[in-house]
Write a protein that holds these residues in place. Structure first.
Motif, PDB file in Angstrom:
ATOM      1  N   LEU A  96      -3.721   5.252  -3.286  1.00 24.92           N
ATOM      2  CA  LEU A  96      -3.350   4.574  -2.050  1.00 24.92           C
ATOM      3  C   LEU A  96      -3.723   3.095  -2.121  1.00 24.92           C
ATOM      4  CD1 LEU A  96      -2.225   4.681   0.801  1.00 24.92           C
ATOM      5  CD2 LEU A  96      -4.511   5.320   1.611  1.00 24.92           C
ATOM      6  N   ARG A  97      -4.873   2.813  -2.688  1.00 20.17           N
ATOM      7  CA  ARG A  97      -5.279   1.412  -2.844  1.00 20.17           C
ATOM      8  C   ARG A  97      -4.257   0.650  -3.683  1.00 20.17           C
ATOM      9  NH1 ARG A  97     -10.713  -0.661  -6.048  1.00 20.17           N
ATOM     10  NH2 ARG A  97     -10.422  -2.899  -5.669  1.00 20.17           N
ATOM     11  N   ALA A  98      -3.846   1.255  -4.800  1.00 20.12           N
ATOM     12  CA  ALA A  98      -2.854   0.608  -5.652  1.00 20.12           C
ATOM     13  C   ALA A  98      -1.507   0.503  -4.962  1.00 20.12           C
ATOM     14  CB  ALA A  98      -2.722   1.386  -6.966  1.00 20.12           C
ATOM     15  N   GLY A  99      -1.125   1.570  -4.255  1.00 19.12           N
ATOM     16  CA  GLY A  99       0.158   1.569  -3.568  1.00 19.12           C
ATOM     17  C   GLY A  99       0.245   0.530  -2.468  1.00 19.12           C
ATOM     18  N   ARG A 100      -0.828   0.379  -1.709  1.00 22.79           N
ATOM     19  CA  ARG A 100      -0.822  -0.607  -0.614  1.00 22.79           C
ATOM     20  C   ARG A 100      -0.742  -2.026  -1.154  1.00 22.79           C
ATOM     21  NH1 ARG A 100      -5.621   1.188   3.422  1.00 22.79           N
ATOM     22  NH2 ARG A 100      -4.766  -0.479   4.727  1.00 22.79           N
ATOM     23  N   LEU A 108       1.585   3.378   4.815  1.00 21.63           N
ATOM     24  CA  LEU A 108       0.450   3.513   3.912  1.00 21.63           C
ATOM     25  C   LEU A 108      -0.833   3.054   4.582  1.00 21.63           C
ATOM     26  CD1 LEU A 108       1.923   2.378   0.457  1.00 21.63           C
ATOM     27  CD2 LEU A 108       1.694   4.693   1.404  1.00 21.63           C
ATOM     28  N   ASP A 109      -0.735   2.025   5.426  1.00 23.21           N
ATOM     29  CA  ASP A 109      -1.915   1.592   6.181  1.00 23.21           C
ATOM     30  C   ASP A 109      -2.393   2.713   7.109  1.00 23.21           C
ATOM     31  OD1 ASP A 109      -1.757  -0.887   4.970  1.00 23.21           O
ATOM     32  OD2 ASP A 109      -0.664  -1.813   6.645  1.00 23.21           O
ATOM     33  N   ALA A 110      -1.446   3.382   7.749  1.00 23.89           N
ATOM     34  CA  ALA A 110      -1.800   4.479   8.654  1.00 23.89           C
ATOM     35  C   ALA A 110      -2.425   5.639   7.887  1.00 23.89           C
ATOM     36  CB  ALA A 110      -0.554   4.950   9.400  1.00 23.89           C
ATOM     37  N   LEU A 111      -1.930   5.906   6.686  1.00 27.70           N
ATOM     38  CA  LEU A 111      -2.504   6.976   5.870  1.00 27.70           C
ATOM     39  C   LEU A 111      -3.950   6.657   5.517  1.00 27.70           C
ATOM     40  CD1 LEU A 111      -1.899   9.653   4.349  1.00 27.70           C
ATOM     41  CD2 LEU A 111      -1.332   8.240   2.359  1.00 27.70           C
ATOM     42  N   VAL A 128       3.663   6.875  -1.301  1.00 31.12           N
ATOM     43  CA  VAL A 128       3.807   5.638  -2.073  1.00 31.12           C
ATOM     44  C   VAL A 128       5.221   5.549  -2.654  1.00 31.12           C
ATOM     45  CG1 VAL A 128       3.038   4.410  -4.141  1.00 31.12           C
ATOM     46  CG2 VAL A 128       1.357   5.402  -2.591  1.00 31.12           C
ATOM     47  N   ALA A 129       5.737   6.661  -3.145  1.00 35.07           N
ATOM     48  CA  ALA A 129       7.110   6.670  -3.670  1.00 35.07           C
ATOM     49  C   ALA A 129       8.104   6.281  -2.579  1.00 35.07           C
ATOM     50  CB  ALA A 129       7.438   8.048  -4.234  1.00 35.07           C
ATOM     51  N   ARG A 130       7.896   6.794  -1.374  1.00 33.51           N
ATOM     52  CA  ARG A 130       8.802   6.448  -0.279  1.00 33.51           C
ATOM     53  C   ARG A 130       8.700   4.954   0.057  1.00 33.51           C
ATOM     54  NH1 ARG A 130       9.305   9.983   5.186  1.00 33.51           N
ATOM     55  NH2 ARG A 130       7.355   8.986   5.804  1.00 33.51           N
ATOM     56  N   ALA A 131       7.467   4.427   0.037  1.00 31.16           N
ATOM     57  CA  ALA A 131       7.280   2.998   0.293  1.00 31.16           C
ATOM     58  C   ALA A 131       7.979   2.149  -0.761  1.00 31.16           C
ATOM     59  CB  ALA A 131       5.789   2.668   0.327  1.00 31.16           C
ATOM     60  N   ALA A 132       8.081   2.692  -1.980  1.00 30.28           N
ATOM     61  CA  ALA A 132       8.752   1.976  -3.072  1.00 30.28           C
ATOM     62  C   ALA A 132      10.261   2.160  -3.035  1.00 30.28           C
ATOM     63  CB  ALA A 132       8.210   2.465  -4.415  1.00 30.28           C
TER      64      ALA A 132
END
Length: 224
Positions: A96-100, A108-111, A128-132
């Protein structure tokens, strides 16, 4: 959708913490169940069709929009070993750190606020995949590939196995990996209508037992 984003997320150099984990390979080497390339192939095949299938389905379900809290609870139920649950959450926190940092978004912030100590890694992977901008099958491919690439890479270090042999193991598993991804995505689709009980719950008792034994060892190369 960007295929380049998929390559970034699936890259072993993506700073998600996986390099510190062997996916159960260290415990298997210690127990004498992996001694060379043939044993590694058997180990990876078993892991792919059990832990890999479960992880791929959870990641795909997260991309499709099933809530992370529900999926995290489902992941807990499918992970009997406390050591593996702890490892999954540590990996999820790092991912999550890397994804954000890579694909910042409010979801991701909410997660991160909902799971300050980390959600299960496959759940985080899906979000993270969805965010990408990736699809469910992309997340499932990442999860399934990680389930075998981690042990293969770790075994190179643990046994001084020829890297060419380890890579050959992964290449020969590719058709089975595609099949596992298809099953995972289909199950995630069913879970949208039927709930998370439709997701696979494949069992790998030796992975669970090995994880507990590994966690109790005073000297070890990998965290799990």
């Amino acid at each position: 959708m960007s295929r380049a984003a998929l390559l970034v997320l699936a890259d072993g150099r993506f700073p998600a913490g996986g390099h510190a984990h062997s996916g159960g390979a260290e415990a298997a080497v210690t127990a004498g169940r992996i001694t060379g390339a043939a044993d590694l192939a058997d180990f990876c095949r078993g892991r792919l069709h059990t832990a890999g299938l479960v992880s791929a389905s959870l990641a795909a379900a997260a991309v499709l929009g099933i809530g992370p809290a529900v999926l995290d609870e489902a992941a807990d139920a499918r992970t009997p070993s406390p050591a593996l649950r702890d490892a999954a959450r540590r990996l999820g926190r790092q991912l999550l750190r890397a994804g954000r940092a890579t694909w910042p978004c409010p979801e991701l912030d909410a997660l991160g606020r909902e799971f300050p100590k980390g959600a299960h890694q496959p759940v985080v992977l899906g979000l993270v995949a969805r965010a990408a901008g990736l699809e469910a099958a992309d997340a499932a491919h990442c999860a399934a590939y990680e389930s075998v690439s981690g042990p293969a890479t770790a075994t190179v270090r643990l046994l001084s196995l020829d890297p060419f042999d380890a890579t050959g193991v992964l290449a020969r598993l590719a058709p089975e990996l595609d099949g596992v991804v298809g099953r995972a995505v289909a199950a995630a689709g069913r879970a949208l209508d039927e709930g998370v009980d439709a997701l696979p719950a494949a069992s790998a008792p030796l992975l669970e037992i090995g994880a507990q034994a590994h966690a109790a060892r005073a000297v070890r190369l990998f965290a799990s």
